[in-house]
Design a protein around this motif. Structure first.
Motif, short mmCIF file in Angstrom:
data_model
loop_
_atom_site.label_atom_id
_atom_site.label_comp_id
_atom_site.label_asym_id
_atom_site.label_seq_id
_atom_site.Cartn_x
_atom_site.Cartn_y
_atom_site.Cartn_z
N ARG A 150 -60.53 127.03 20.90
CA ARG A 150 -60.89 126.15 20.00
C ARG A 150 -62.45 126.10 19.83
O ARG A 150 -62.68 125.81 18.78
N ALA A 155 -64.10 124.15 16.55
CA ALA A 155 -63.72 122.99 16.70
C ALA A 155 -64.76 121.81 17.07
O ALA A 155 -65.49 122.14 18.06
N PRO A 158 -63.92 120.80 21.34
CA PRO A 158 -62.62 121.59 22.05
C PRO A 158 -61.83 121.20 23.15
O PRO A 158 -60.86 121.20 23.09
#
Length: 188
Positions: A150, A155, A158
């Motif tokens: 991620r 992201a 994450p």
């Protein structure tokens, strides 16, 4: 898939995008491999330090009641116990790559454990099946690999997967253990 993509790119006049996509994907794959290599090296190194410092041995001692309950036919002094404990600790920390060598060694040692005489030697023992299910379900408190993926792909948060991962792996591990306990009750 590659052949279909190339044919589709040629037929639609987008072969340039197909080529660019292949190059971009290859670049991302290399970047991801380098990131995962770093994460893997860090955590495997920490596992080795923990093993050398005796932390794994202490965790194994604390986990004796759990291991005794999970593997009731495994003698207390059996060499597989240390490998099982290492595997469980590595999986709890979300370190599947660090858990694998310990898991393989545990399975090798479990295979050496004499069967109860009622089962052919080529059939897995209850301990082997329980360990396999426990390893596959992999209860994780810190899903390091998912967090690293991620993070690599940008992201916003994450580590937002930590609670869902704990819930999902707790359920899978619980169901797996329950299944193994129910199946080990049957007589051969």
């Amino acid at each position: 898939m590659i052949v279909v993509a190339v044919i589709y790119g040629v037929l639609t006049g987008n072969i340039g995008e197909v080529g660019n996509g292949a190059v971009e994907s290859a670049k991302e794959a290399v970047e991801l491999c380098i990131t995962m290599l770093g994460v893997m090296s860090l955590w495997m190194g920490l596992m080795e330090v923990a093993k050398t410092a005796g932390v794994i041995r202490k965790l194994e001692h604390w986990m004796k009641p759990l291991i005794r309950w999970l593997f009731p036919n495994l003698p207390e002094e059996h060499s597989a116990r240390a490998h099982i404990a290492t595997n469980i600790v590595a999986n709890l920390l979300g370190l599947g790559w660090a858990a694998t060598p310990a898991g393989l060694r545990a399975m090798e040692e479990l295979a050496k454990h004499p069967t109860n005489g009622k089962r052919p030697s080529h059939v897995a023992t209850d301990e082997m099946c329980t360990f396999l299910v426990l390893n596959i379900s992999s209860l994780q408190l810190i899903p390091v690999t998912i967090i690293a993926f991620r993070n690599q792909f940008g992201a916003q948060n994450p580590s937002a997967v930590v609670l869902p991962a704990i819930i999902a792996t707790s359920v899978s591990t619980g169901v797996g253990i329950l299944y193994c306990k129910l199946k080990s009750k049957r007589k051969y």
